[in-house]
Design a protein around this motif. Structure first.
Motif, PDB file in Angstrom:
ATOM      1  N   CYS A  62       0.833  -1.213   0.000  1.00 46.24           N
ATOM      2  CA  CYS A  62       0.000   0.000   0.000  1.00 46.24           C
ATOM      3  C   CYS A  62       0.866   1.261   0.000  1.00 46.24           C
ATOM      4  CB  CYS A  62      -0.946  -0.009   1.199  1.00 46.24           C
ATOM      5  SG  CYS A  62      -2.182  -1.319   1.116  1.00 46.24           S
ATOM      6  N   LYS A  65       2.161   1.681  -3.424  1.00 54.99           N
ATOM      7  CA  LYS A  65       1.068   2.191  -4.247  1.00 54.99           C
ATOM      8  C   LYS A  65       0.910   3.697  -4.041  1.00 54.99           C
ATOM      9  CE  LYS A  65      -3.792   1.225  -5.232  1.00 54.99           C
ATOM     10  NZ  LYS A  65      -4.944   0.414  -4.862  1.00 54.99           N
ATOM     11  N   SER A  66       1.010   4.136  -2.786  1.00 53.64           N
ATOM     12  CA  SER A  66       0.852   5.569  -2.505  1.00 53.64           C
ATOM     13  C   SER A  66       1.966   6.382  -3.144  1.00 53.64           C
ATOM     14  CB  SER A  66       0.795   5.826  -1.000  1.00 53.64           C
ATOM     15  OG  SER A  66       2.061   5.757  -0.410  1.00 53.64           O
ATOM     16  N   GLU A 100      -6.616   1.711   5.407  1.00 52.17           N
ATOM     17  CA  GLU A 100      -7.777   1.092   4.756  1.00 52.17           C
ATOM     18  C   GLU A 100      -7.325   0.127   3.653  1.00 52.17           C
ATOM     19  OE1 GLU A 100     -11.587   0.010   4.139  1.00 52.17           O
ATOM     20  OE2 GLU A 100     -10.900   1.306   5.758  1.00 52.17           O
ATOM     21  N   CYS A 101      -6.299   0.498   2.938  1.00 52.06           N
ATOM     22  CA  CYS A 101      -5.755  -0.343   1.867  1.00 52.06           C
ATOM     23  C   CYS A 101      -5.242  -1.676   2.425  1.00 52.06           C
ATOM     24  CB  CYS A 101      -4.624   0.408   1.163  1.00 52.06           C
ATOM     25  SG  CYS A 101      -3.692  -0.550  -0.037  1.00 52.06           S
ATOM     26  N   SER A 102      -4.740  -1.656   3.637  1.00 46.85           N
ATOM     27  CA  SER A 102      -4.146  -2.874   4.215  1.00 46.85           C
ATOM     28  C   SER A 102      -5.148  -3.731   4.977  1.00 46.85           C
ATOM     29  CB  SER A 102      -2.952  -2.514   5.099  1.00 46.85           C
ATOM     30  OG  SER A 102      -3.337  -1.704   6.164  1.00 46.85           O
ATOM     31  N   LYS A 171      -7.924   7.101  -1.129  1.00 47.94           N
ATOM     32  CA  LYS A 171      -7.058   6.028  -1.622  1.00 47.94           C
ATOM     33  C   LYS A 171      -5.618   6.489  -1.436  1.00 47.94           C
ATOM     34  CE  LYS A 171     -10.427   4.406  -4.865  1.00 47.94           C
ATOM     35  NZ  LYS A 171     -11.005   4.569  -6.136  1.00 47.94           N
ATOM     36  N   PRO A 172      -4.682   5.543  -1.296  1.00 49.29           N
ATOM     37  CA  PRO A 172      -3.275   5.950  -1.103  1.00 49.29           C
ATOM     38  C   PRO A 172      -2.797   6.870  -2.229  1.00 49.29           C
ATOM     39  CG  PRO A 172      -3.528   3.605  -0.693  1.00 49.29           C
ATOM     40  CD  PRO A 172      -4.836   4.087  -1.277  1.00 49.29           C
TER      41      PRO A 172
END
Length: 184
Positions: A62, A65-66, A100-102, A171-172
């Motif tokens: 994540c 991704k960010s 949240e992504c994780s 979102k990231p």
């Protein structure tokens, strides 16, 4: 007459024997119970380690991704219209998006951590699992997180509303890039 003297003594010895037998039985059963507790704690410790590795892997994914997600020019334009203090909220929202992504790895890790902690409290003595739990807590929860959250909550409601209304901030995203492009 001899029989009446032997009989109460025999009954008394039989009662002592039965008492000792019952005590021995409970001690025997409790040793299995403690062995079961130790087995459960060791199992929980191994699961906690596994869940931590899974969470760390997902969390790293994540974060990567960010770092690769830059915000569009039009979104940066919206951020530029907000005062510089909005940057505090941006940091909090980015952190929330990464958390949240994780999911669900984060939730599973927290669940096992709490279950193991409660189960370990039954031992009422410090052990390697107590140290493992404390280490995990220190790795998972930092004072920095609380500082970022505090600064976000201190922002005026209007700024928090504006930031939360931007869907892409859920979102990231690359926080440093967004900050530099919006307020530098």
């Amino acid at each position: 007459m001899i029989r009446s003297k032997i009989s109460p003594l025999w009954v008394q010895n039989k009662m002592k024997f039965n008492y000792l037998l019952i005590v021995a039985f409970f001690l025997f059963c409790s040793s299995f119970s403690y062995a079961g507790v130790d087995d459960n704690l060791n199992f929980g410790s191994a699961i906690l380690q596994q869940k931590f590795v899974e969470y760390e892997s997902k969390h790293s994914e994540c974060i990567s991704k960010s770092q690769s997600e830059t915000l569009s020019k039009s979104l940066i334009g919206k951020l530029k219209q907000l005062p510089n203090v909005a940057a505090e909220g941006l940091g909090y929202l980015n952190q929330s998006a990464i958390r949240e992504c994780s999911q669900p790895e984060y939730s599973e890790l927290m669940r096992i951590l709490l279950v193991l902690e409660v189960s370990n409290e039954t031992t009422k003595k410090p052990n390697h699992i107590s140290k493992q739990i404390l280490t995990m807590k220190k790795l998972m929860f930092s004072v920095v997180d609380l500082n970022i959250e505090k600064k976000y909550h201190e922002l005026p409601k209007s700024i928090k509303y504006e930031l939360r209304s931007i869907e892409l901030l859920k979102k990231p995203f690359n926080l440093i890039d967004a900050y530099e492009r919006a307020w530098n």
